[in-house]
Design a protein around this motif. Structure first.
Motif, PDB file in Angstrom:
ATOM      1  N   GLU A  67       0.859  -1.179   0.000  1.00  0.00           N
ATOM      2  CA  GLU A  67       0.000   0.000   0.000  1.00  0.00           C
ATOM      3  C   GLU A  67       0.890   1.222   0.000  1.00  0.00           C
ATOM      4  O   GLU A  67       1.914   1.251   0.689  1.00  0.00           O
ATOM      5  CB  GLU A  67      -0.917   0.015   1.220  1.00  0.00           C
ATOM      6  N   HIS A  68       0.527   2.216  -0.800  1.00  0.00           N
ATOM      7  CA  HIS A  68       1.290   3.458  -0.887  1.00  0.00           C
ATOM      8  C   HIS A  68       0.347   4.624  -0.638  1.00  0.00           C
ATOM      9  O   HIS A  68      -0.611   4.819  -1.389  1.00  0.00           O
ATOM     10  CB  HIS A  68       1.942   3.575  -2.269  1.00  0.00           C
ATOM     11  N   THR A  72       1.064  11.057   2.237  1.00  0.00           N
ATOM     12  CA  THR A  72       2.235  11.064   3.134  1.00  0.00           C
ATOM     13  C   THR A  72       3.486  10.500   2.476  1.00  0.00           C
ATOM     14  O   THR A  72       4.595  10.722   2.959  1.00  0.00           O
ATOM     15  CB  THR A  72       1.957  10.234   4.399  1.00  0.00           C
ATOM     16  N   GLY A  73       3.296   9.746   1.391  1.00  0.00           N
ATOM     17  CA  GLY A  73       4.426   9.089   0.737  1.00  0.00           C
ATOM     18  C   GLY A  73       4.829   7.795   1.422  1.00  0.00           C
ATOM     19  O   GLY A  73       5.727   7.094   0.970  1.00  0.00           O
ATOM     20  N   PRO A  92      14.284  -0.079   5.347  1.00  0.00           N
ATOM     21  CA  PRO A  92      13.111   0.690   4.912  1.00  0.00           C
ATOM     22  C   PRO A  92      12.634   0.244   3.539  1.00  0.00           C
ATOM     23  O   PRO A  92      13.407  -0.237   2.722  1.00  0.00           O
ATOM     24  CB  PRO A  92      13.619   2.139   4.881  1.00  0.00           C
ATOM     25  N   ILE A  93      11.360   0.442   3.313  1.00  0.00           N
ATOM     26  CA  ILE A  93      10.756   0.124   2.020  1.00  0.00           C
ATOM     27  C   ILE A  93      11.282   1.134   1.005  1.00  0.00           C
ATOM     28  O   ILE A  93      11.317   2.330   1.282  1.00  0.00           O
ATOM     29  CB  ILE A  93       9.219   0.202   2.116  1.00  0.00           C
ATOM     30  N   PRO A  94      11.688   0.664  -0.171  1.00  0.00           N
ATOM     31  CA  PRO A  94      12.186   1.605  -1.179  1.00  0.00           C
ATOM     32  C   PRO A  94      11.126   2.635  -1.550  1.00  0.00           C
ATOM     33  O   PRO A  94       9.940   2.318  -1.648  1.00  0.00           O
ATOM     34  CB  PRO A  94      12.499   0.716  -2.387  1.00  0.00           C
ATOM     35  N   GLY A  95      11.556   3.873  -1.764  1.00  0.00           N
ATOM     36  CA  GLY A  95      10.650   4.920  -2.217  1.00  0.00           C
ATOM     37  C   GLY A  95      10.247   4.667  -3.658  1.00  0.00           C
ATOM     38  O   GLY A  95      10.784   3.779  -4.328  1.00  0.00           O
ATOM     39  N   VAL A 155      -6.182   8.615  -3.056  1.00  0.00           N
ATOM     40  CA  VAL A 155      -5.342   8.968  -1.904  1.00  0.00           C
ATOM     41  C   VAL A 155      -4.318   7.888  -1.591  1.00  0.00           C
ATOM     42  O   VAL A 155      -3.315   8.145  -0.921  1.00  0.00           O
ATOM     43  CB  VAL A 155      -6.196   9.259  -0.650  1.00  0.00           C
ATOM     44  N   LYS A 156      -4.590   6.678  -2.071  1.00  0.00           N
ATOM     45  CA  LYS A 156      -3.674   5.558  -1.846  1.00  0.00           C
ATOM     46  C   LYS A 156      -3.720   4.636  -3.049  1.00  0.00           C
ATOM     47  O   LYS A 156      -4.694   4.615  -3.790  1.00  0.00           O
ATOM     48  CB  LYS A 156      -4.082   4.732  -0.615  1.00  0.00           C
ATOM     49  N   MET A 157      -2.655   3.859  -3.167  1.00  0.00           N
ATOM     50  CA  MET A 157      -2.638   2.757  -4.120  1.00  0.00           C
ATOM     51  C   MET A 157      -2.413   1.500  -3.295  1.00  0.00           C
ATOM     52  O   MET A 157      -1.617   1.505  -2.359  1.00  0.00           O
ATOM     53  CB  MET A 157      -1.515   2.929  -5.141  1.00  0.00           C
ATOM     54  N   ARG A 158      -3.126   0.455  -3.660  1.00  0.00           N
ATOM     55  CA  ARG A 158      -3.029  -0.803  -2.923  1.00  0.00           C
ATOM     56  C   ARG A 158      -2.937  -1.930  -3.944  1.00  0.00           C
ATOM     57  O   ARG A 158      -3.561  -1.860  -4.996  1.00  0.00           O
ATOM     58  CB  ARG A 158      -4.282  -0.969  -2.070  1.00  0.00           C
TER      59      ARG A 158
END
Length: 195
Positions: A67-68, A72-73, A92-95, A155-158
């Motif tokens: 989920e992104h 907030t990024g 950390p999860i890659p940006g 607002v998000k991608m899942r």
């Protein structure tokens, strides 16, 4: 804190106390509260067990969820996605930009365009792409992304990410065998004599 009721039932209680100051006679005044959290603990244990099963299933199937949050990024991955991408859990999860570097240019462009359409036009995507793990191992991935909308805005991608390398190898072997068979059939047709 675990207690046993007069009826012999085990219950879990949470206690908290806070000082209020001193009474006129000098003794300390404390307020205490207790709450029965047995059902909450039971629900937490059940949720942990479901998470464990889901993570184990994901590891077995080499499939993970992601989920992104576009505001907030921040990104969230399931444990099994870390395994598929070969990233330690404590990293950390890659940006977004770093994540795209896992894909060869042609596949990266396909993913970027599909992601843009998902965000801007609210169109889900379902792609099979070549990519590399964090350890530079080439794999094939089945990637699905779905926009999450609030008030008509994404607002998000899942989505999900699955390693389909073995399936792709089998498909390639099948194609090679079919080409070989076709070639052999043509050879046979050229040498067959019909009187």
């Amino acid at each position: 804190f675990e207690i046993t009721t007069a009826a012999g039932e085990k219950r879990i209680w949470e206690f908290s106390s806070s000082p209020l100051g001193r009474l006129r006679d000098g003794r300390r005044a404390v307020i205490s509260a207790a709450i029965d959290i047995t059902e909450r603990r039971k629900a937490e244990r059940e949720a942990e067990e479901k998470d464990r099963i889901l993570n184990e299933t994901g590891k077995i199937a080499q499939i993970g969820g992601w989920e992104h949050d576009l505001k907030t990024g921040k990104a969230v991955w399931t444990e099994s996605l870390y395994d598929v991408i070969e990233i330690p859990y404590d990293q950390p999860i890659p940006g977004a930009e770093e994540h795209l570097k896992f894909y060869p240019e042609t596949d990266r462009k396909l993913l970027e365009e599909a992601y843009r359409k998902a965000v801007d036009e609210h169109i889900s995507f379902d792609l099979e792409l070549r990519c590399f793990t964090a350890k530079d191992k080439p794999i094939w991935a089945h990637v699905i992304g779905k926009p999450v909308l609030e008030n008509g805005e994404c607002v998000k991608m899942r989505g999900m990410f699955r390693n389909i390398t073995e399936r792709k190898k089998v498909e390639q072997e099948r194609e090679n065998l079919l080409r070989l068979l076709d070639s052999k059939n043509k050879e046979l047709q050229s040498i067959v004599y019909v009187a």
